[in-house]
Design a protein around this motif. Sequence first.
Motif, PDB file in Angstrom:
ATOM      1  N   GLU A  87       0.840  -1.200   0.000  1.00 52.26           N
ATOM      2  CA  GLU A  87       0.000   0.000   0.000  1.00 52.26           C
ATOM      3  C   GLU A  87       0.871   1.244   0.000  1.00 52.26           C
ATOM      4  OE1 GLU A  87      -2.201  -0.688   3.583  1.00 52.26           O
ATOM      5  OE2 GLU A  87      -0.502  -0.167   4.873  1.00 52.26           O
ATOM      6  N   ARG A  88       0.408   2.283  -0.657  1.00 50.36           N
ATOM      7  CA  ARG A  88       1.044   3.606  -0.626  1.00 50.36           C
ATOM      8  C   ARG A  88       2.569   3.529  -0.778  1.00 50.36           C
ATOM      9  NH1 ARG A  88      -2.849   3.909   3.325  1.00 50.36           N
ATOM     10  NH2 ARG A  88      -1.339   3.611   5.002  1.00 50.36           N
ATOM     11  N   GLY A  89       3.010   2.941  -1.839  1.00 50.40           N
ATOM     12  CA  GLY A  89       4.438   2.868  -2.095  1.00 50.40           C
ATOM     13  C   GLY A  89       5.177   1.839  -1.271  1.00 50.40           C
ATOM     14  N   ARG A  90       4.451   1.027  -0.531  1.00 44.70           N
ATOM     15  CA  ARG A  90       5.053  -0.007   0.309  1.00 44.70           C
ATOM     16  C   ARG A  90       4.732  -1.375  -0.275  1.00 44.70           C
ATOM     17  NH1 ARG A  90       3.625  -0.866   6.760  1.00 44.70           N
ATOM     18  NH2 ARG A  90       4.487  -2.981   6.983  1.00 44.70           N
TER      19      ARG A  90
END
Length: 658
Positions: A87-90
């Motif tokens: 999520e969100r660049g992770r």
Amino acid sequence: MSVRALVVLLAFPVLVAGQPARIPPIPKPGVLVPEADREELLAGLVELKREIDSLAKDPKNADLLPDVEIYHKAVRYALELNEMYVERGRNDIAVSKALLKKGLQRAKELKEGKPSWPTATGLVVRGYRSKIDGSVQPYGLVVPKSFQPDSKGKFRLDFWWHGRGETLTEVNFIDGRQKSPGEFTPKDAFVLHPYGRYCNANKFAGEVDTFECLEHAKKHYPIDTDRLVARGFSMGGAACWQFATHFPTVWCAAAPGAGFAETREFLRDFRGDKERPTWWEERLWRLYDSADYAQNLFNLPTVAYSGEIDGQKQAADVMARELKKLGMELVHVIGPNTQHRYEPGAKKIVSEKVDAIVAKGRDPLPKEIKFVTYTLRYNQSGWITVEGLKKHWERATVNASYKDDVMDIATKGVTELSISVPAHNHLTIAINGKFVYSALTEKEVKASSKRFGGADCNTTLIGEREKMTKQPGLQGPIDDAFMDRFLMVKPTGDPMFEKTGKWVEGEMKHAITHWRSQFRGDAPVKNDKDVSADDIAKSNLVLWGDPSSNAILAKIIDKLPVKWTKAGVEFGGQTYDAATHVPVMIFPNPLNPKKYVVLNSGFTFREYAYLNNARQIPKLPDYAILDVITPPNALWPGKVVRAGFFGEKWELQKDDGR
């Protein structure tokens, strides 16, 4: 390699402010790992585990082996606990693959006798084996470029306690510590980032983690213990307030940012809580409420930071108010028109002020001490160590000065006191106006520790204390047993009653599951019949079951302050139906009074407390009687029909507050 079934943490219904709500699992469930990725990760775990097992056969690898094991554990937990987040660049799946490669690289270097990371500079992740549960725990370091393996000088070390992160798994933590130096990186200083055993505001095992990290770092690097700095922001700011006020002469400076400093006002004003705590919960707030320990900042220069429009400015405002009552002023740097972050100009001011304090260093022998405590868990300031209290959870103080060869000490609420005596030609000690010690020759005054005891702590110089007294590390409450090595003891016999037996089974499973998810370790477990003399000597025993089902409990029940038979649970002059009631408690182990025995309890805060770190405090005192007809929920393990604290000699006393 097989992966055990995923641990499912259910959402519990609970009444919050009189309205039904559901408590989401924390950490939240991760993503479904694609089968091909899962197989690749499992194969990597098998390969790394094979290397770890091979390295473990050679004792010379023991010291550095945890630095390899942390990578295996991180990925194993993420898979087993369903904690892979994308999520969100992770992307934890990709990161986990990289971590396994890093672990294999370290294993290879260690096997060849050429480990590179102990002498590396920059961002380095280290690991140690915890005394509490034998788990390996990671921590991050920023190692200054000026460090060399043969460095002769010692280095400043700043602790940085991280903020709240409900998905801060070991995978995410290690990845972050390999990529970012963090908020502050003072020149020629080490910066130590504890994992803190996840997201508990560095309380309980999270608190012990800080000191285990410190000991590990001191073993491997030239750390100057007179230049240790306490720092943190948000949840880490709360941790900083806690460590500063509870261990005031460990640090040379403290720089908390935001966070919370006490329980009542923070939960009521900041969180809008309307829950009414029990009397024993309010008393137990004194374990971690920094505002109650504000006086301890007398010898610790503190530079607080808050954003001007940050709701968590409340923490520093409360501490400033409490210090003002004591005639002390808090240095409080405020970032103008700033919310929950560091404002660049204010951040620079904080750094300059802290650096100026560190340049002076810590005074190892302060000339004046003003110390307050409510428990023997936190009992030391400079050359003063409190070893006995008149009554736990009531304010106890020590005001002491060291001038012209005289140590002059005034106490309230203290019954035993140790004084670290420096080497000196002539020294006199007076406690509460009475001269209790005088040495006139150099031969008599060597660096040592003197213990004094009595009703006013000035009666006599004493040796061994009474065995059955509350003393440091043996003072309760129940949660205290999980700040040192413990062993869960599983019953193998038949329970007295089916209902209580099922409750014990469920609560033991709950304790083991939530230790893993919230304190990031595998709780040690043994069957009652397999408990050894070494276990009894070294561990706090957590006994599950009743005298019929647990052989260890059967052996000691006559020496505990409860009579427990099928006829009833007799405690403190009252009898409870044994078919529906279970005692939980902490008590010195009759088989080894230097360790605890705990009946039927893990750590006592439950799922509702996971929603906010200020709630992660003991929910039960030294003992409780539970009616298990009421099923466990996110607040309680059952209906608490009685609860209280043992006295200073571990005796039963009147249930005050009822």
